[in-house]
Scaffold this active site. Structure first.
Site, PDB file in Angstrom:
ATOM      1  N   HIS A  50       8.163   6.556   5.368  1.00 55.67           N
ATOM      2  CA  HIS A  50       7.596   7.302   6.497  1.00 55.67           C
ATOM      3  C   HIS A  50       7.256   6.323   7.183  1.00 55.67           C
ATOM      4  O   HIS A  50       6.120   5.588   7.336  1.00 55.67           O
ATOM      5  CB  HIS A  50       6.765   8.480   5.613  1.00 55.67           C
ATOM      6  CG  HIS A  50       5.848   7.663   4.340  1.00 55.67           C
ATOM      7  ND1 HIS A  50       6.012   7.864   3.482  1.00 55.67           N
ATOM      8  CD2 HIS A  50       4.664   7.349   4.755  1.00 55.67           C
ATOM      9  CE1 HIS A  50       5.240   6.718   3.061  1.00 55.67           C
ATOM     10  NE2 HIS A  50       4.055   6.699   3.446  1.00 55.67           N
ATOM     11  N   GLY A  94       0.522  -1.307  -0.125  1.00 55.70           N
ATOM     12  CA  GLY A  94      -0.240   0.176  -0.174  1.00 55.70           C
ATOM     13  C   GLY A  94       0.616   1.558   0.657  1.00 55.70           C
ATOM     14  O   GLY A  94       0.066   1.955   0.102  1.00 55.70           O
ATOM     15  N   GLN A  95       2.197   1.074  -0.102  1.00 52.40           N
ATOM     16  CA  GLN A  95       3.304   2.769  -0.362  1.00 52.40           C
ATOM     17  C   GLN A  95       2.711   3.119  -1.221  1.00 52.40           C
ATOM     18  O   GLN A  95       3.093   2.615  -2.075  1.00 52.40           O
ATOM     19  CB  GLN A  95       4.657   2.370   0.075  1.00 52.40           C
ATOM     20  CG  GLN A  95       5.434   3.277   0.094  1.00 52.40           C
ATOM     21  CD  GLN A  95       6.649   2.979   0.529  1.00 52.40           C
ATOM     22  OE1 GLN A  95       7.036   1.987   0.539  1.00 52.40           O
ATOM     23  NE2 GLN A  95       7.418   3.803   0.596  1.00 52.40           N
TER      24      GLN A  95
HETATM   25  P1  5GP Z   1       1.854   5.872   1.942  1.00 53.08           P
HETATM   26  O1  5GP Z   1       0.434   5.030   1.872  1.00 53.08           O
HETATM   27  O2  5GP Z   1       2.881   5.883   1.020  1.00 53.08           O
HETATM   28  O3  5GP Z   1       2.258   5.066   3.436  1.00 53.08           O
HETATM   29  O4  5GP Z   1       1.601   7.409   2.525  1.00 53.08           O
HETATM   30  C1  5GP Z   1       1.412   8.728   2.197  1.00 53.08           C
HETATM   31  C2  5GP Z   1       0.675   8.869   2.942  1.00 53.08           C
HETATM   32  O5  5GP Z   1       1.899  10.723   2.893  1.00 53.08           O
HETATM   33  C3  5GP Z   1      -0.774   9.265   2.941  1.00 53.08           C
HETATM   34  O6  5GP Z   1      -1.041   9.029   4.576  1.00 53.08           O
HETATM   35  C4  5GP Z   1      -0.667  10.774   2.117  1.00 53.08           C
HETATM   36  O7  5GP Z   1      -2.057  10.868   3.249  1.00 53.08           O
HETATM   37  C5  5GP Z   1       0.346  11.488   2.348  1.00 53.08           C
HETATM   38  N1  5GP Z   1       0.649  12.292   2.363  1.00 53.08           N
HETATM   39  C6  5GP Z   1       0.864  12.712   0.588  1.00 53.08           C
HETATM   40  N2  5GP Z   1       0.996  13.216  -0.163  1.00 53.08           N
HETATM   41  C7  5GP Z   1       1.544  14.152   1.266  1.00 53.08           C
HETATM   42  C8  5GP Z   1       2.312  15.470   1.408  1.00 53.08           C
HETATM   43  O8  5GP Z   1       2.190  16.547  -0.010  1.00 53.08           O
HETATM   44  N3  5GP Z   1       2.131  16.270   2.646  1.00 53.08           N
HETATM   45  C9  5GP Z   1       1.868  15.354   3.663  1.00 53.08           C
HETATM   46  N4  5GP Z   1       2.727  16.067   4.505  1.00 53.08           N
HETATM   47  N5  5GP Z   1       1.463  14.129   3.929  1.00 53.08           N
HETATM   48  C10 5GP Z   1       0.952  13.817   2.574  1.00 53.08           C
END
Ligand code: 5GP
Ligand code: ZN
Length: 122
Positions: free
Chosen positions: A94, A87-88
């Site tokens: 992060h 799901g990344q």
């Molecule tokens: P992943 O699905 O890769 O684990 O999570 C990516 C996360 O980054 C998501 O929870 C999404 O809401 C967050 N996100 C996406 N774009 C941005 C951004 O520009 N700034 C911040 N602070 N979070 C973001």
């Protein structure tokens, strides 16, 4: 493609140390949802060196203290999506720190097991 976490607006950083910084998630799943991010562009948690991992987890603890003070949640979920299959979506490591509140969903049993929704409750 430019990496959004390598180009984060410095004013959005809420806490930081030598190797990591924290920001609020722009699409929070709960009030106070934070992301703890290495300063170096590392794609996957398992590619991070020990010092970076140490500093990431130290910052998670500090963010938790901060979230306790500001939002006073009753619990937390901590999670890392490693790879597209998991799901990344942002390919810069992060750690999600997700405050949880009594009653935020009807039955929270299973927590992070909910990555496979049908298997959350056992
Ligand atoms: P992943 O699905 O890769 O684990 O999570 C990516 C996360 O980054 C998501 O929870 C999404 O809401 C967050 N996100 C996406 N774009 C941005 C951004 O520009 N700034 C911040 N602070 N979070 C973001
Ligand atoms: Zn990056």
């Amino acid at each position: 493609m430019t990496c959004i976490f390598c180009n984060i607006d410095k004013e959005r950083i809420i806490l930081e140390n030598e190797d990591a910084f924290a920001v609020y998630d722009v699409f929070p799943v709960s009030k106070g949802h934070m992301l703890v991010i290495p300063k170096k562009h590392i794609k996957n948690y398992f590619d991070a060196d020990e010092q970076t991992k140490t500093h990431l987890w130290k910052l998670v603890d500090e963010c938790k203290e901060m979230a306790d003070n500001i939002f006073a949640p009753q619990g937390y979920n901590i999670g890392i999506n490693c790879g597209e299959a998991a799901g990344q979506t942002v390919m810069h490591l992060h750690i999600h720190l997700i405050p949880r509140y009594k009653g935020d969903i009807e039955n929270p049993r299973g927590g992070v097991r909910g990555v496979i929704p049908d298997k959350r409750i056992y």
